[in-house]
Design a protein around this motif. Structure first.
Motif, PDB file in Angstrom:
ATOM      1  N   GLN A 232      25.828  65.314  46.203  1.00  8.77           N
ATOM      2  CA  GLN A 232      25.315  64.202  47.014  1.00  8.77           C
ATOM      3  C   GLN A 232      23.798  64.151  46.843  1.00  8.77           C
ATOM      4  N   SER A 234      20.410  62.374  44.122  1.00  7.14           N
ATOM      5  CA  SER A 234      19.972  61.519  43.021  1.00  7.14           C
ATOM      6  C   SER A 234      19.105  62.358  42.101  1.00  7.14           C
ATOM      7  N   TYR A 235      19.111  62.017  40.832  1.00  4.53           N
ATOM      8  CA  TYR A 235      18.304  62.793  39.905  1.00  4.53           C
ATOM      9  C   TYR A 235      17.660  61.880  38.881  1.00  4.53           C
ATOM     10  N   THR A 236      16.550  62.349  38.325  1.00  2.84           N
ATOM     11  CA  THR A 236      15.870  61.652  37.242  1.00  2.84           C
ATOM     12  C   THR A 236      15.504  62.677  36.177  1.00  2.84           C
ATOM     13  N   ASP A 253      16.531  64.614  43.908  1.00  2.00           N
ATOM     14  CA  ASP A 253      16.028  64.080  45.184  1.00  2.00           C
ATOM     15  C   ASP A 253      14.505  64.152  45.251  1.00  2.00           C
TER      16      ASP A 253
END
Length: 293
Positions: A232, A234-236, A253
């Protein structure tokens, strides 16, 4: 004292590179440099014919002592162990010999050598140090050093990447990998991953990571995609020059999570090395100055 300081500063980047390639740890390499300086400061410089060689000798001896201690420490390491990644300047990737010698793949090969074998191989094959000088540094005869060098070279040649890969090839493969990963594209991952690819992740017991290497393109792809689907968060990703080669820096995150380096052969990824252990990510804020000369 000024002469001693000037010499040490002149060769500091070289000495750091020698220590790092022997140890696979920037933190320990920095400690070795401190020990080298303390010994160098007490040397009668009038008795030193070749100051560069003398400094390399001191560094090698200190690194060998530390390497033996580190090997005992790694026996209790939690999970898979990977070298401490170094953020390097973009021009490091332009030096093919340097980039190959300090790549994650090569550093892992060097880990399979005994301490003295590693020292001899690094000094001879990477830094082109003469056998007589190496003998003084490791406390062996030149004849013994030649035998050790031959044995270590055979060992490494059997395990090292089969061919030199350009910076552009590594970047292209990682670009395809990260696009397929971001799109949840299993077939895209299977296209860029070689059938026998291996994923090694190092969390050091401080971050979650696969306890053992994962082998096979299908298993690696499904493991990566499964982890992203379950999480759960977000990633970049962003490209960085790590150990002289393109790598991916992951942010989860908004927080820096780790670095993934790759081994590429004929356009496909044969090895993925993901360092998440926060204790190994401290050298990724400022680029390290590394050199073979």
């Amino acid at each position: 004292m000024r002469d001693a300081t000037d010499d040490f500063v002149t060769y500091r980047n070289l000495l750091f590179t020698v220590a790092y390639e022997m140890l696979g740890s920037a933190a320990d390499a920095e400690d070795v440099l401190q020990e080298t300086w303390l010994r160098w400061a007490d040397v009668d410089l009038d008795q030193v014919r070749d100051r560069r060689a003398y400094l390399v000798r001191i560094t090698t001896r200190q690194a060998l002592n530390r390497l033996r201690t580190m090997q005992r420490r790694r026996e209790s390491y939690v999970g898979s162990w990977l070298p401490e990644p170094l953020l390097t300047t973009p021009d490091a990737s332009g030096d093919v010999e340097l980039a190959e010698s300090m790549s994650m793949a090569m550093m892992l090969v060097l880990e399979t050598l005994a301490p003295t074998e590693r020292a001899v191989f690094v000094l001879r094959e990477v830094f082109d140090v003469g056998y007589d000088e190496i003998a003084e540094a490791v406390g062996k005869t030149p004849a013994a050093v030649r035998q050790i060098a031959h044995r270590a070279r055979q060992h490494v040649d059997a395990r090292r990447p089969r061919q030199t890969v350009s910076e552009n090839e590594v970047r292209a493969a990682l670009d395809s990998f990260q696009k397929a990963l971001a799109g949840g594209d299993l077939q895209g991952l299977l296209h860029v991953l070689a059938p026998d690819t291996v994923l090694i992740a190092d969390g050091g017991g401080l971050k979650q990571a696969a306890a053992r290497p994962i082998s096979g393109a299908d298993k690696v792809a499904r493991f990566m995609l499964g982890g992203l689907r379950k999480g759960q968060f977000s990633y970049t990703t962003a490209f960085a020059t790590v150990n002289g080669s393109p790598a991916l820096a992951f942010h989860v995150d908004g927080e820096f999570d780790g670095v993934m380096a790759a081994r590429v052969d004929q356009g496909r990824i044969t090895g993925l090395y993901y360092v998440r252990n926060p204790e190994k990510l401290t050298r990724l804020t400022d680029a390290a100055e590394v050199t073979l000369r």
